[in-house]
Design an enzyme around this catalytic site. Structure first.
Site, PDB file in Angstrom:
ATOM      1  NE  ARG A 261      -3.600  -2.297   2.594  1.00  0.00           N
ATOM      2  CZ  ARG A 261      -4.442  -2.547   3.580  1.00  0.00           C
ATOM      3  NH1 ARG A 261      -4.618  -1.658   4.538  1.00  0.00           N
ATOM      4  NH2 ARG A 261      -5.124  -3.690   3.610  1.00  0.00           N
ATOM      5  NE  ARG A 276      -0.786   4.854   9.318  1.00  0.00           N
ATOM      6  CZ  ARG A 276      -2.083   4.555   9.364  1.00  0.00           C
ATOM      7  NH1 ARG A 276      -2.703   4.143   8.288  1.00  0.00           N
ATOM      8  NH2 ARG A 276      -2.751   4.671  10.499  1.00  0.00           N
ATOM      9  CD  GLU A 348      -7.474  -1.552  11.265  1.00  0.00           C
ATOM     10  OE1 GLU A 348      -7.413  -2.464  10.422  1.00  0.00           O
ATOM     11  OE2 GLU A 348      -7.422  -0.338  10.976  1.00  0.00           O
ATOM     12  CB  SER A 351     -11.017  -4.043   9.336  1.00  0.00           C
ATOM     13  OG  SER A 351     -10.566  -2.861   9.933  1.00  0.00           O
ATOM     14  NE  ARG A 390      -1.121  -1.888  11.734  1.00  0.00           N
ATOM     15  CZ  ARG A 390      -1.950  -0.857  11.616  1.00  0.00           C
ATOM     16  NH1 ARG A 390      -3.062  -0.830  12.352  1.00  0.00           N
ATOM     17  NH2 ARG A 390      -1.703   0.139  10.790  1.00  0.00           N
TER      18      ARG A 390
END
Length: 427
Positions: A261, A276, A348, A351, A390
């Site tokens: 990403r 990130r 987070e 999701s 993460r």
């Protein structure tokens, strides 16, 4: 993608629901485009009816050996009108299709209205933060001291937001992938998939990344491919253009992939460490279900993802996203946020979303409920099970020791070749 007929017939409802996302969509423009398209179709149908009628007259005149020159000339003109109108129709249909592809999904009625992340609703918490007898430090400090995270060389090799994992760090990343896949395939009954990491434009469009979010994607030009931002993209599109036998539903898939990403909208956010990254590993869970069962499947999907954190004994909370924080394609989303002791924040880590028929309509994925039943669009769901990097960060920060070492969670020890802690090379 929303159904055009549904939008047309329920315009006020759609406007109100999409407005909860705090996005301005000019639905009136869409209706005008659609009206012009339908007017052209009506004109074409009338001209074709006229052409068919006159063609029969011409045939009769020829049979009677009478002059049909005027009628033939008139039909040439009608045929040209039909051709010109068909060109206009295609242009309007393309405009309508492009407009529909840029409209977000309608939030489910249970999603709480809200503007942003702070309006999300906490559903539950599990476990407690570890009690540390010393001031905890963040994972980037621990990882560099242990020699398992190398941010400097990651930046040298590729640039900012890339990391080299070394030794026990690389081993733990691989251990987490195998642990997650084993749990989901052996106990949660997902079928493991290893998909391509490069996909075409059609596949990206099917799950909603294109056309709206092209700036967030890494793209190859010749030939054109996109690096996947998540395994959701190739795995959901496995059934692109297919009709599934309803007896096969629900279908569960689990896939490990690297993810890529640009993080175009994240300037200044989580610039240190591994939270990130432009490249990261993830185990993704994807489901195909009937409309009647998809929300039950969402709850079980969430439980499957939570189980990973429970087995690792990591404190977390579950939040239901408000309308303003929902992803573009989602009708409802739960986020799982893991506690990070070194930063004293929840972050987070998964999701879990139900997209209802939004993605299935874009990718044309249907199912047939019975042998003679009319086909319907499936409901698609997915969730991270989990984001591997993460999870690694959470272990480093929550299992850190005062001497700088990191204890390995019991469930991971067999995957680490019996290693029970990561210690400093200088200890």
């Amino acid at each position: 993608m929303l159904d055009l007929k549904f939008v047309r017939e329920n315009l006020d409802f759609v406007k109100a629901r999409v407005a909860r996302r705090n996005q301005e969509i000019d639905f009136d423009h869409l209706i005008r485009l659609d009206l012009k398209r339908r007017e052209i179709i009506q004109k074409v149908e009338a001209l074709r009816f006229e052409r068919n009628a006159v063609s029969e007259k011409i045939a009769a005149l020829k049979q009677q050996k009478q002059d049909a020159v005027d009628e033939i000339a008139r039909m040439k003109n009608v045929s040209q009108q039909i051709k010109d109108l068909d060109t206009q129709r295609v242009e309007f249909e393309n405009e309508v299709q492009d407009f529909l592809l840029r409209i977000p999904n309608i939030p489910h009625e249970s999603v709480v209205p809200g503007q942003e992340e702070t309006d999300n609703v906490e559903i539950r918490r599990w476990g407690k933060p570890p009690k540390l007898s010393f001031p905890p430090v963040p994972h980037w400090t621990i990882g560099e001291r242990l020699g398992i995270l190398d941010f400097e060389r990651g930046a040298k090799l590729a640039g900012a937001r890339f990391t080299v994992l070394r030794g026990a760090g690389a081993l733990m990343e691989r251990a987490l992938i195998n642990f997650m896949l084993d749990l989901h395939t052996r106990e949660h009954h997902y079928q493991e998939i290893l998909p391509p990491f490069l996909v075409n434009r059609t596949t990206m469009t099917g799950t909603g990344q294109l056309p709206k979010f092209e700036e967030d994607l890494f793209r190859l030009v010749d030939p054109e491919y996109f690096l996947i931002p998540t395994a959701e993209v190739p795995v959901t599109n496995i059934h692109q253009g297919e009709t599934i036998d309803g007896r096969e539903l629900p279908i569960y898939y689990a896939a490990y992939t690297p993810c890529f990403r640009k993080e175009a909208g994240s300037h200044g956010k989580d610039t240190r460490g591994m939270i990130r990254q432009h490249q990261f590993d993830k185990v993704e869970l994807v489901k195909f279900a009937t409309p009647e069962t998809s929300y039950q499947e969402l709850e079980s999907l969430l439980e499957n993802a939570e189980e990973v954190l429970k087995r690792l004994n990591l404190h977390y909370r579950v939040v239901s996203l408000c309308t303003g924080d929902l992803g573009f394609s989602a009708a409802k989303t739960y986020d799982i946020e893991v506690w990070l002791s070194g930063q004293e924040v929840f972050k987070e880590i998964s999701s879990c979303s139900n997209f209802e028929d939004f993605q299935a309509r874009r990718a044309n994925i249907r199912y047939r409920p019975g042998p003679k039943a009319k086909t319907r669009f499936v409901h698609t769901l997915n969730g991270s099970g989990l984001a591997v990097g993460r999870t690694l960060v959470a272990i480093i920060e929550n299992y850190q020791q005062e001497d700088g070492s990191v204890v390995i969670p019991d469930v991971l020890v067999p995957y680490m070749g019996g290693m029970k802690e990561v210690v400093s090379p200088h200890r």
